[in-house]
Scaffold this motif. Structure first.
Motif: not given
Lengths: 255, 257
Positions: A191-192, A195-196
């Protein structure tokens, strides 16, 4: 859930509601500039508006797609590689130390390299997400394979099982709790990194949505995006624990 | 002795062989690439960037932001963890609030921190701190809860005040596991700091590696990558050594919790 637990739960929800009310109060009194901090009413309105007229739903699906594809690819490759390395003593001795060296590497550092190789594309995002998510799964699989009760292997040998059968019937099931724990960790990583990558490459998704909202100082839209990201993280982790409970039910029953 | 030296060198064989093969391949094909460079060129770029202080300065910036965020985040996580661990009612009352905030990916706060604080150390520190609160809170809470109940009975019998009970009983008893939480948080702090720099913040190692990529300097970019790996590895080794020294090998047993 018994009665006392339900009461506590209700009280806990009340406390959370109290925090939201306090947030509303701070926003209404303009203690913090509304440019930075919209009230929960405005954030909620932006969320509803984004779904009904805007393309927030499309962004949400975009992020979930990035996350899911990268994570699935990482899970398949991670379990396969982990099984390969973990089931052979020689591979463990030669390969595992190099992997342990790579483990503390901040995986996001691979992003520039991926951009140089693949450009600002979906392929780049998928590569980065899969690369980041593969480590916890692969290392957990290796660890799970190494920790299999040795007597089970002896049984397999005396039954003259093939290596594939040993992996499928003995090693994988007994390493399953480790593997699932690794997959759960990877979910957050995926997920992280989604987003990045969306922020950096401008790919359709919530990362792009929150960044554009911030650039335009539309703080209500920004908070709506952050709330959705939180919900995504929460719901995926709940789904994962349900799967975990189901798949490991035989283990708790055996104990 | 021969087996011992083999045990020591064996882990190095694979990376060495890979590097040699890559070096040979790059030389034979006269590699011209924006994304790959032979190991010798990477080492040369690393040496040059270390000598002209660009990497040391970037390292200082990244580590400063990471450690400042780690200090703030783990202080908050530690105090909340102790409070929730001691008081079951408080923990139950805060449960929904904590569960609602925790799953927000730290990097999603980046745009909020950006408009509120602008570029620079402050926004990076805030995001790192947010990321470090949760592992610290969760692990401290469970460490405090698993303290031998008789210790708490003793503290009650001795009529220790609340602060005395925390500083003299709770923290010492939970310290080994709190340190494990701190070690994990330190790794997270470095990861988040580098990620924030790569995504948006123009300081530190993350910005350095992005700049090298945009300048099409594959050798320098990979030199940064290697250096970031070395920093991450060194931090991990250092903290594991500190943990062994402070609490003995026994403390490592609780690592998987």
């Amino acid at each position: 859930m018994n009665r006392a637990a339900m009461l506590w739960r209700a009280a806990s929800i009340l406390v959370a509601a109290g925090f939201i009310a306090a947030w509303q109060l701070v926003a209404n009194l303009r203690l913090v500039s509304p440019v930075f901090l919209p009230g929960p009413d405005r954030a909620w309105a932006a969320l509803v508006r984004g779904f009904s007229s805007g393309d927030l739903a499309g962004k949400l699906i975009g992020t979930i797609e990035h996350m899911a594809y990268g994570w699935l690819a990482a899970s398949i490759a991670g379990i396969a590689l982990g099984a390969l390395i973990g089931s052979s003593r020689m591979m463990r001795a030669y390969v595992a130390p190099s992997l342990e060296f790579l483990r503390p590497l901040p995986v996001s550092a691979i992003i520039p390299v991926a951009i140089a190789m693949l450009g600002l594309t979906q392929g780049m995002a998928l590569f980065v997400i899969a690369f980041g998510a593969i480590w916890p799964i692969m290392l957990a699989t290796i660890h799970g394979f190494a920790a299999v009760e040795p007597r089970l292997y002896e049984v397999a040998r005396s039954l003259q099982m093939s290596r594939a059968a040993i992996i499928a019937k003995i090693a994988l099931p007994s390493a399953l709790p480790d593997i699932l724990a690794g997959m759960r960790l990877s979910l957050t990583v995926a997920l992280i990194l989604s987003v990045v990558c969306e922020i950096l490459a401008g790919l359709d998704g919530l990362g792009q949505w929150v960044l554009l909202s911030a650039r335009a100082f539309r703080s209500a839209d920004l908070f709506a995006g952050v709330i959705l990201l939180g919900a995504t993280g929460y719901l995926t982790s709940i789904a994962m624990s349900l799967v975990e409970q189901r798949l490991l039910a035989w283990q708790t029953a055996a104990r | 002795m021969r087996t011992l030296s083999l045990d020591r060198t064996r882990p190095l064989l694979l990376p060495l062989a890979l590097m040699l093969a890559f070096e040979a391949w790059a030389r034979l094909t006269h590699l011209q690439s924006d994304s790959l460079a032979p190991p010798s060129a990477i080492l040369a770029a690393l040496g040059a960037a270390l000598a002209d202080l660009s990497i040391p300065i970037a390292t200082r910036d990244t580590l400063f932001a990471a450690f400042a965020g780690l200090a703030i985040g783990s202080a908050i996580g530690l105090s909340l963890g102790i409070a929730f661990g001691i008081s079951r009612p408080l923990d139950r009352l805060m449960e929904v609030t904590v569960e609602a905030i925790r799953p927000i990916p730290s990097i999603a706060l980046l745009p909020i921190a950006l408009i509120a604080l602008g570029f620079g150390y402050r926004m990076e520190i805030v995001i790192v701190a947010f990321a470090c609160v949760w592992p610290m809170l969760i692990m401290t809470r469970s460490a405090v809860r698993s303290i031998e109940p008789r210790l708490m009975e003793v503290s009650r019998a001795l009529r220790l005040s609340a602060t005395q009970r925390i500083t003299e009983i709770v923290i010492p008893a939970a310290l080994p596991r709190i340190f494990v939480a701190f070690r994990l948080s330190a790794g997270i702090a470095l990861i988040v700091a580098v990620t924030v720099e790569i995504a948006i913040n123009p300081i530190g190692l993350g910005a350095g590696i992005m700049l090298a990529q945009q300048a099409l300097r594959a050798d320098l970019m990979l030199a940064y990558l290697v250096w970031i790996g070395v920093i991450g590895y060194a931090l991990n080794i250092l903290l594991i050594a500190a943990q062994r020294r402070l609490f003995g090998r026994a403390a490592l047993a609780g690592d998987n919790s």
